[in-house]
Scaffold this active site. Structure first.
Site, PDB file in Angstrom:
ATOM      1  CD  GLN A   1      -9.539   7.033  -3.136  1.00  0.00           C
ATOM      2  OE1 GLN A   1     -10.647   7.173  -2.618  1.00  0.00           O
ATOM      3  NE2 GLN A   1      -8.592   6.309  -2.558  1.00  0.00           N
TER       4      GLN A   1
ATOM      5  N   GLY B   1     -10.901   4.088  -0.972  1.00  0.00           N
ATOM      6  CA  GLY B   1     -11.827   5.035  -0.394  1.00  0.00           C
ATOM      7  C   GLY B   1     -13.188   4.469  -0.063  1.00  0.00           C
TER       8      GLY B   1
ATOM      9  CG  ASP C   1      -5.865  -4.854   2.099  1.00  0.00           C
ATOM     10  OD1 ASP C   1      -5.480  -4.283   3.136  1.00  0.00           O
ATOM     11  OD2 ASP C   1      -6.421  -4.220   1.163  1.00  0.00           O
TER      12      ASP C   1
ATOM     13  CG  ASP D   1      -4.895   6.841  -2.954  1.00  0.00           C
ATOM     14  OD1 ASP D   1      -3.986   6.603  -2.124  1.00  0.00           O
ATOM     15  OD2 ASP D   1      -5.975   6.231  -2.952  1.00  0.00           O
TER      16      ASP D   1
ATOM     17  CG  ASP E   1      -1.831   1.119   1.358  1.00  0.00           C
ATOM     18  OD1 ASP E   1      -1.725   2.055   0.551  1.00  0.00           O
ATOM     19  OD2 ASP E   1      -2.692   1.091   2.254  1.00  0.00           O
ATOM     20  CB  SER E   2       0.906   4.274  -2.087  1.00  0.00           C
ATOM     21  OG  SER E   2      -0.321   4.885  -1.723  1.00  0.00           O
TER      22      SER E   2
ATOM     23  N   GLY F   1      -1.122   6.075   1.346  1.00  0.00           N
ATOM     24  CA  GLY F   1      -2.178   7.075   1.244  1.00  0.00           C
ATOM     25  C   GLY F   1      -3.199   6.974   2.360  1.00  0.00           C
TER      26      GLY F   1
END
Length: 376
Positions: free
Chosen positions: A194, A221, A271, A146, A92-93, A95
């Site tokens: 998103q 989101g 996840d 994001d 996961d980035s 965000g």
């Protein structure tokens, strides 16, 4: 990375396929245990492989960047070698973590400024350096940076948030395509759709993401405060637009029922921290419903946790023994519950796959949702 879409259910949009990465194959639909800091809490790697039968796990860019840090990870040769997991990894980035630090972060065009939850030090994530960080971590699948918009955001905020996410996506893709993996195997970048709960924003976002022709795509989101039915509505809308021949990853979702509803709507990857977090607090997910292992009713119940369970812990330990461990604050309780819940989630998505292939997913899912909703 490749994706072979093998079966589509005739009555729903449920799909079964195979993702192939340089670290191995992933049969979809799939649930990915969350290993935020390179470790799935309370679970050993051998248990992940043998008892839970995990095919892919997650790491988190924000947490791994702060600790152990990029220098250590690069010296180790990437996260696979650092944590001894030789199967696929997704990162996961960060965000969502930046979103959750609302009191300690500031968003602007360049990126997101935030303060570490560890020592208060100040940092900046940009689309470019998040790509570089994930190159260093070395996951097989990496995520675009994001802004995770709150589920109750008003339309104007959601619109501005999506516009920023889309500009950041272009920068992520430019950086990704101008750099190379560090450890001799390929990496794939997934954009994230998103748009909060607004159909026109989600439609525009999905069309933009689809136009990038990425190896796979994510839906972000959701499960962040919006009504459940709105979440299902957005999933259905987005999946009607995203490419059929690429895997679809629903981020951070959710309960067992959520998984089945999303699979029915065409999601391939999931996840969530729920199976391990709830397990550590004494909540077990089973085929017949949810159990609170601290309840007195289990004190003299010497039947197995689950008679035909998905891992050794289901038949090795009784409900009475597990309750005793929780009441006594024994660490083994956290381990048993975490292994059970993760094994159950992996069993559930594998059963869904089996019924998609068999052609009776819709009827199986209907009965399973009723069972999963019980409080035992």
């Amino acid at each position: 990375m490749t994706f072979d879409l093998q079966y589509i259910d005739s009555k729903t949009n449920a799909r079964a396929g195979v993702i192939t990465t340089d670290h191995g194959m992933i049969k979809t639909p799939i649930f990915m245990p969350v290993g935020t800091l390179g470790s799935v809490k309370a679970v050993h790697m051998t248990e992940l492989k043998e008892d839970i039968k995990a095919q892919i796990i997650l790491g988190n860019t924000y947490h791994l960047y702060l600790r152990p840090g990029l220098e250590i990870l690069e010296k180790a040769g990437g996260l696979h070698k650092f944590n001894s997991w030789n199967r696929p990894i997704l990162t996961d980035s960060g965000g969502f973590q930046v979103f959750s630090l609302s009191d300690n972060r500031k968003l602007h065009e360049e990126g997101a400024e935030f303060r570490s939850h560890i020592d208060g030090s100040k940092h900046l994530f940009t689309p470019e350096n998040v790509m570089d960080i994930q190159r260093t971590i070395g996951a097989d699948i990496i995520m675009a940076f994001d802004e995770c918009c709150p589920g109750d955001a008003d339309y104007e905020y959601a619109k501005k948030s999506l516009a920023l996410t889309e500009r950041w996506l272009d920068r992520c893709m430019n950086r990704f395509h101008s750099t190379e993996p560090k450890y001799g195997y390929s990496q794939s970048l997934f954009p994230i759709v998103q748009g909060c709960v607004y159909p026109d924003l989600r439609t525009a976002a999905a069309e933009n993401v689809a136009s990038k022709y990425a190896d796979g795509n994510a839906i972000g989101g959701l499960a962040v405060g919006e009504p459940t039915e709105k979440m299902y509505e957005m999933i259905e809308l987005v999946n009607d637009i995203l490419p059929k021949d690429k895997p679809r990853y629903l981020m951070g979702v959710g309960t067992p029922v959520n998984l089945l509803e999303a699979i029915e709507r065409g999601v391939d990857m999931f996840d969530c921290i729920m199976p391990t977090r709830n397990g550590r607090n004494g909540q077990l997910f089973t085929k017949k419903g949810v159990m609170n292992m601290r309840n007195k009713k289990w004190a003299d119940d010497f039947s197995p946790i689950e008679s035909d369970g998905a891992s050794f812990v289901d038949t090795l330990y009784t409900k009475a023994y597990l309750r005793h461990l929780f009441i006594s604050d024994e660490l083994l309780a956290l381990q048993i519950a975490s292994i059970h819940n993760l094994a159950f989630y992996l069993w559930l998505v594998n059963e869904a796959r089996t019924h998609i292939i068999a052609g009776d997913f819709a009827s199986w899912k209907s009965g399973m949702v009723r069972q999963l909703s019980n409080r035992l």
